[in-house]
Design a protein around this motif. Structure first.
Motif, PDB file in Angstrom:
ATOM      1  N   CYS A 167       0.822  -1.218   0.000  1.00  0.00           N
ATOM      2  CA  CYS A 167       0.000   0.000   0.000  1.00  0.00           C
ATOM      3  C   CYS A 167       0.858   1.271   0.000  1.00  0.00           C
ATOM      4  O   CYS A 167       0.413   2.310  -0.479  1.00  0.00           O
ATOM      5  CB  CYS A 167      -0.970  -0.003   1.172  1.00  0.00           C
ATOM      6  SG  CYS A 167      -2.129  -1.368   1.067  1.00  0.00           S
ATOM      7  N   CYS A 170       1.919   1.605  -3.635  1.00  0.00           N
ATOM      8  CA  CYS A 170       0.701   1.884  -4.400  1.00  0.00           C
ATOM      9  C   CYS A 170       0.216   3.317  -4.143  1.00  0.00           C
ATOM     10  O   CYS A 170      -0.069   4.066  -5.078  1.00  0.00           O
ATOM     11  CB  CYS A 170      -0.358   0.870  -3.981  1.00  0.00           C
ATOM     12  SG  CYS A 170      -1.843   0.923  -4.945  1.00  0.00           S
ATOM     13  N   ARG A 174       0.242   6.266  -6.891  1.00  0.00           N
ATOM     14  CA  ARG A 174      -1.104   6.671  -7.322  1.00  0.00           C
ATOM     15  C   ARG A 174      -1.331   8.173  -7.092  1.00  0.00           C
ATOM     16  O   ARG A 174      -1.812   8.876  -7.975  1.00  0.00           O
ATOM     17  CB  ARG A 174      -2.185   5.848  -6.617  1.00  0.00           C
ATOM     18  CG  ARG A 174      -3.569   6.098  -7.237  1.00  0.00           C
ATOM     19  CD  ARG A 174      -4.676   5.290  -6.639  1.00  0.00           C
ATOM     20  NE  ARG A 174      -4.586   5.283  -5.199  1.00  0.00           N
ATOM     21  CZ  ARG A 174      -4.491   4.186  -4.457  1.00  0.00           C
ATOM     22  NH1 ARG A 174      -4.473   3.018  -5.028  1.00  0.00           N
ATOM     23  NH2 ARG A 174      -4.413   4.265  -3.147  1.00  0.00           N
ATOM     24  N   CYS A 261      -8.816  -6.039  -3.310  1.00  0.00           N
ATOM     25  CA  CYS A 261      -7.408  -6.035  -3.717  1.00  0.00           C
ATOM     26  C   CYS A 261      -6.685  -7.165  -2.974  1.00  0.00           C
ATOM     27  O   CYS A 261      -6.813  -7.286  -1.755  1.00  0.00           O
ATOM     28  CB  CYS A 261      -6.772  -4.688  -3.395  1.00  0.00           C
ATOM     29  SG  CYS A 261      -4.994  -4.690  -3.644  1.00  0.00           S
ATOM     30  N   TYR A 263      -3.796  -7.403  -2.008  1.00  0.00           N
ATOM     31  CA  TYR A 263      -2.803  -6.921  -1.039  1.00  0.00           C
ATOM     32  C   TYR A 263      -3.447  -6.247   0.172  1.00  0.00           C
ATOM     33  O   TYR A 263      -2.752  -5.852   1.107  1.00  0.00           O
ATOM     34  CB  TYR A 263      -1.848  -5.919  -1.712  1.00  0.00           C
ATOM     35  CG  TYR A 263      -1.172  -6.483  -2.931  1.00  0.00           C
ATOM     36  CD1 TYR A 263      -0.354  -7.603  -2.837  1.00  0.00           C
ATOM     37  CD2 TYR A 263      -1.372  -5.918  -4.190  1.00  0.00           C
ATOM     38  CE1 TYR A 263       0.257  -8.142  -3.969  1.00  0.00           C
ATOM     39  CE2 TYR A 263      -0.769  -6.444  -5.321  1.00  0.00           C
ATOM     40  CZ  TYR A 263       0.045  -7.559  -5.200  1.00  0.00           C
ATOM     41  OH  TYR A 263       0.636  -8.090  -6.308  1.00  0.00           O
ATOM     42  N   ALA A 264      -4.779  -6.102   0.148  1.00  0.00           N
ATOM     43  CA  ALA A 264      -5.462  -5.337   1.200  1.00  0.00           C
ATOM     44  C   ALA A 264      -5.196  -5.909   2.593  1.00  0.00           C
ATOM     45  O   ALA A 264      -5.080  -5.171   3.568  1.00  0.00           O
ATOM     46  CB  ALA A 264      -6.955  -5.278   0.939  1.00  0.00           C
TER      47      ALA A 264
HETATM   48 FE1  SF4 Z   1      -3.171  -0.333  -3.515  1.00  0.00          FE
HETATM   49 FE2  SF4 Z   1      -4.420  -2.600  -2.956  1.00  0.00          FE
HETATM   50 FE3  SF4 Z   1      -3.172  -1.265  -0.992  1.00  0.00          FE
HETATM   51 FE4  SF4 Z   1      -5.430  -0.281  -2.079  1.00  0.00          FE
HETATM   52  S1  SF4 Z   1      -5.219  -2.176  -0.887  1.00  0.00           S
HETATM   53  S2  SF4 Z   1      -3.535   0.868  -1.630  1.00  0.00           S
HETATM   54  S3  SF4 Z   1      -5.215  -0.923  -4.237  1.00  0.00           S
HETATM   55  S4  SF4 Z   1      -2.218  -2.219  -2.797  1.00  0.00           S
END
Ligand code: SF4
Ligand code: ZN
Length: 336
Positions: A167, A170, A174, A261, A263-264
């Motif tokens: 995260c 990401c 992002r 997701c 990776y959540a």
């Molecule tokens: Fe990115 Fe997934 Fe983490 Fe959300 S949960 S920030 S989409 S890696």
């Protein structure tokens, strides 16, 4: 009204879609939604009306959008951003402003491709122009590729994988890409689909981590770091819970992604989210009360930190705004 020990009215299910009595508190017709935190029942028409009024009211209360502005919408294709775009499109009927959508494709297999399709379909349906940017285009790698491999050891000697930092990578890439795309589109505001749950989670996380500056920065609209390099961020769904957003999506036929997701589960936020959901279940209104406290504390912190030691520099590598000589994006790019 009789209540159970948990604070829930006896015999009623928690907030969500339902099929039984009692009737809508507005019109007396059959209800389909019960909001435990407000102890109110709604029919479809009056829930949709309640929801949109809250979104429009938030835009007005915090002056999030002005007439004639260009608003970029961060659209992931998930329920929050899809609902936000739908509501802002409706708001355009009441006040003239322009809408653009920006989607960031992180490159998460089995997850992002379907939501990118939802984003494309929704923009087509609403006639909103869409710009798609990707991690692969920016870093040369998808998020899945970035996360392969290890990065040293944890304190207890276990190999630390990048997946545990998914995260962080990401979020940094992002935010960077959204801001850059928003500037390229010359938008005045960048709308982010954070809901009331996100605010309650962030408030608690920032306290647990003792990060008052981050707390001060997480406003319903950009505050202490307002600068030409950052596009002002606005959060029109701030007063609505995640559950209310989901109900609105279902009742208005907005396509739901439904996949989480992969990776959540590694995220600290997920643990805080589970804890808050449990508290809300037991004590309805907990999230609303945290949000009310957040509004008071955030305002005070914003005043406290405004301008102080928060000089915005230009990153010496990419020229984008940064709080240190090299921005987080460029520091992370060096690590992958
Ligand atoms: Fe990115 Fe997934 Fe983490 Fe959300 S949960 S920030 S989409 S890696
Ligand atoms: Zn940089």
């Amino acid at each position: 009204m009789p209540s159970s020990k948990s604070g829930k009215p006896a015999g009623r299910q928690d907030s969500g879609l339902k099929t039984q009595d009692p009737p809508c508190h507005k019109c007396g017709k059959e209800s389909c939604v019960y909001l435990a935190h407000a102890r109110l029942n709604f029919c479809k028409k009056h829930f949709v009306e309640y929801f949109e009024k809250k979104v429009f009211g938030t835009v007005r209360e915090f002056s999030l959008i002005k007439k004639g502005e260009k608003v970029g919408v961060g659209l992931s294709g998930g329920k929050d951003s899809s609902v936000m775009l739908t509501c802002l499109k409706k708001l355009q009927k009441k006040m003239p402003f322009e809408l653009f959508a920006i989607t960031v494709d992180e490159g998460i297999r089995g997850y992002r491709s379907s939501s990118v399709k939802i984003a494309k379909d929704l923009c087509k349906k609403l006639s909103v122009p869409l710009k798609i940017v990707s991690f692969a285009g920016h870093t040369g790698k998808t998020l899945d590729e970035i996360l392969k491999g290890g990065v040293g050891k944890t304190q207890d000697g276990r190999p630390k994988t990048r997946v545990e930092q998914s995260c962080s990578f990401c979020g940094v890439f992002r935010r960077y890409l959204l801001n850059k795309a928003a500037k390229a589109l010359c938008v005045d505001k960048l709308a982010i689909g954070h809901n009331l749950d996100d605010f309650a989670q962030t408030a608690l996380m920032n306290m647990m981590r003792n990060e008052p500056v981050r707390f001060a920065r997480f406003g319903i609209k950009s505050g202490i770091l307002e600068d030409g390099g950052f596009v002002n961020r606005i959060k029109p769904l701030a007063r609505l819970t995640e559950k209310e957003v989901a109900i609105y999506a279902v009742l208005t036929g907005i396509s739901l992604h439904g996949i989480e997701c992969p990776y959540a589960g590694y995220a600290f936020r997920q643990k805080v989210r589970d804890m808050l959901n449990e508290m809300e279940e037991r004590y309805p209104g907990t999230k609303q009360r945290i949000f009310a406290s957040y509004l008071v504390v955030q305002k005070a912190l914003e005043k406290e930190y405004s301008g102080k030691d928060l000089e915005i520099k230009s990153c010496k590598v990419c020229g984008e705004p940064a709080s240190t000589d090299t921005c987080m994006n460029c520091r992370m790019l060096e690590r992958i």
